[in-house]
Design a protein around this motif. Structure first.
Motif, short mmCIF file in Angstrom:
data_model
loop_
_atom_site.label_atom_id
_atom_site.label_comp_id
_atom_site.label_asym_id
_atom_site.label_seq_id
_atom_site.Cartn_x
_atom_site.Cartn_y
_atom_site.Cartn_z
N GLY A 106 1.13 -0.95 0.53
CA GLY A 106 0.12 0.33 -0.05
C GLY A 106 0.45 1.60 0.08
N ALA A 107 0.60 2.55 -0.40
CA ALA A 107 0.74 3.13 -0.13
C ALA A 107 1.32 4.15 1.01
N LEU A 108 0.71 4.44 2.12
CA LEU A 108 1.58 4.15 3.63
C LEU A 108 2.12 3.90 3.57
N LEU A 111 5.80 5.11 1.45
CA LEU A 111 6.02 6.90 2.24
C LEU A 111 6.78 7.05 2.87
N TYR A 131 -1.62 15.29 2.16
CA TYR A 131 -2.04 14.07 3.26
C TYR A 131 -1.12 13.64 4.48
N TYR A 134 3.10 12.85 4.71
CA TYR A 134 4.44 13.41 4.09
C TYR A 134 4.98 13.93 5.59
N CYS A 172 0.62 15.43 -5.13
CA CYS A 172 -0.15 14.64 -5.07
C CYS A 172 -1.11 14.80 -5.82
N ASN A 176 -6.02 14.65 -2.45
CA ASN A 176 -5.93 14.65 -1.37
C ASN A 176 -5.56 15.47 -0.25
N ASP A 204 2.87 10.59 -5.70
CA ASP A 204 1.45 10.14 -4.72
C ASP A 204 0.56 10.14 -6.12
N ALA A 206 -2.51 8.35 -5.60
CA ALA A 206 -3.12 7.03 -5.40
C ALA A 206 -4.64 7.63 -6.01
N TYR A 207 -5.34 8.74 -6.30
CA TYR A 207 -6.23 8.49 -6.79
C TYR A 207 -6.48 8.89 -8.59
N SER A 235 -1.40 2.87 -5.46
CA SER A 235 -1.97 2.46 -4.52
C SER A 235 -2.88 1.86 -4.92
N SER A 237 -6.03 1.12 -3.61
CA SER A 237 -7.33 1.22 -2.33
C SER A 237 -7.85 1.67 -3.51
N ARG A 246 -4.68 -4.40 1.03
CA ARG A 246 -3.09 -3.50 1.01
C ARG A 246 -1.78 -4.43 -0.45
N1 PLP Z 1 -1.63 8.79 -0.28
C1 PLP Z 1 -2.63 9.44 -0.11
C2 PLP Z 1 -2.23 10.70 -0.86
C3 PLP Z 1 -3.79 9.23 -0.09
O1 PLP Z 1 -5.19 9.59 0.76
C4 PLP Z 1 -4.09 7.39 0.48
C5 PLP Z 1 -5.15 7.25 1.42
O2 PLP Z 1 -5.92 7.33 1.89
C6 PLP Z 1 -2.94 6.76 0.91
C7 PLP Z 1 -1.20 7.43 -0.06
C8 PLP Z 1 -2.20 5.57 1.20
O3 PLP Z 1 -2.98 4.86 0.36
P1 PLP Z 1 -3.32 3.08 0.93
O4 PLP Z 1 -4.46 2.70 1.00
O5 PLP Z 1 -2.38 2.03 -0.06
O6 PLP Z 1 -2.36 3.03 2.48
#
Ligand code: PLP
Length: 394
Positions: A106-108, A111, A131, A134, A172, A176, A204, A206-207, A235, A237, A246
């Protein structure tokens, strides 16, 4: 005597979602007959698509037989998963080698982990609102954090400032919490800046799957020169409803070389030293999500969230409330009406309309007078929330 990492103590205790939950719980205790409309957290509400579910079932069956059983997987990713990511990027006109793609949990997680590529003497530039990870991951690493306000005048897409020297830059897009999507033009200015400063952009994405406009890049690697100065973290997600599964990926180009050292080689070393990778079952499901059929199916969930965003932005339009995002993004970043601060507006919406959103103050100081609405909520609740917003502000 053991010396612990005291940088943890420098993280401002993030009480955002704990406080949101506490105030929501207290409201429900006082009003047990009411139902809350949850547009706060960024978690998904739609189930996994059929392709992913079949891949999960068949991967579990594989694990039950000696002939098809898998033990440890390659730490950097299975051939099938890396191939699926490479094919997925081709539709944006981006070509990678398989060895440039790394599977992740997963991205978190990434990071935090990715900072192990850099020494403690670096600075991190974070365009805010952001987010929170960072800032927090860099504080833990002992890095100096530079906060760069991304202003409404720029539609919340920050521009580089050559007066600032930064080593690690966070971008990002779609963003977010602001929902702002960076254009080619703005991103190319950041790539130029990173090259001039000999710094690295951590992009990032993710979206990415919420982008609808053609002039918004899905990947930083659509930009010329980016392979020399960027890492992309992504990600499944939000792209495929994997928040509870994950699985994600990180792209580190072979050309990313500093002081004659390849970061791709260092990350390969990192992964093969400190992880045993991601499970066979999850990588199989991830590859299915990224396949053409998987994408076709999982887009249905994305469409539901996009429709939610449309419902909310229409309501705000009718009320003439200023907002950003909602298009190319599942987040709507609205200006709190009547100059309320974001926590006062949170209480107001909770008490008057039973809507739970996220106060902008939780994403950096410049979010104090803004509020985030998430389009990941239940569609019926979202329609009701739109009606209640109109009843109050139209
Ligand atoms: N990066 C951003 C900008 C997010 O908003 C989120 C989750 O909300 C993530 C990363 C984390 O994503 P993951 O569920 O893959 O850990």
């Amino acid at each position: 005597m053991i010396e612990i990492n005291k940088n943890y103590l420098n993280i401002k205790k993030s009480y955002l979602f704990a406080e949101v939950n506490k105030r929501s719980r207290e409201y429900l205790e006082a009003h047990p007959d009411e139902k809350l409309l949850i547009l706060g957290v960024g978690d998904i509400t739609q189930p996994l698509c059929d392709s992913v579910i079949s891949a999960l079932h068949s991967a579990v069956d594989d694990q039950s037989k000696k002939e098809s059983f898998h033990g440890y997987m390659p730490e950097c990713g299975s051939d099938e998963f890396r191939t699926a990511v490479v094919s997925y990027y081709k539709k944006f006109g981006v070509n990678f080698e398989k060895n440039e793609v790394f599977v992740s949990s997963g991205a978190l997680d990434e990071l935090g982990d990715i900072l192990k590529l850099f020494s403690d003497n670096n600075s991190a530039l974070v365009p805010e609102p952001a987010y929170p990870a960072y800032v927090e991951t860099n504080i833990i690493s002992g890095h100096r954090v530079i906060h760069l306000p991304a202003l409404p005048e720029n539609g919340f897409t920050a521009l580089p400032d050559y007066g600032i020297d930064a080593d690690i830059i966070y971008l990002c897009s779609p963003n977010n919490p602001t929902g702002a999507a960076y254009s080619y033009d703005v991103l190319s200015k950041w790539v130029e800046y990173a090259k001039a400063k000999k710094s690295i952009i951590i992009f990032d994405a993710a979206y990415e799957s919420f982008i609808v406009d053609r002039d918004i890049p899905h990947s930083i690697f659509e930009l010329e020169g980016s392979r020399q100065c960027c890492i992309e973290i992504c990600s499944l997600s939000k792209t495929a409803g994997f928040t509870g599964m994950r699985c994600g990926y990180t792209v580190i180009p072979n050309e990313l070389v500093f002081d004659g050292i390849s970061l791709n080689a260092l990350w390969t070393q990192n992964r093969t030293t400190i992880t045993n990778g991601v499970s066979y079952v999850l990588q199989k499901a991830g590859a299915a999500a990224l396949s053409e059929e998987g994408q076709r199916q999982t887009k249905q969930a994305v469409k539901i969230y996009q429709k939610n965003a449309e419902v909310l932005t229409k309501a705000l339009d009718e009320c003439k409330i200023t907002y950003y995002g909602g298009k190319n993004s599942p987040y709507i970043w609205m200006r709190c009406p009547n100059d309320m601060n974001s926590w006062d507006f949170f209480d107001f919406l909770l008490n008057k309309a039973q809507i739970v959103g996220t106060p902008g103050a939780g994403f950096g100081e410049c979010g104090n007078y803004y509020f985030r609405l998430s389009a990941f909520g239940d569609p019926e609740d979202t329609v009701l929330a739109g009606e209640r917003i109109k009843d109050m502000f139209k």
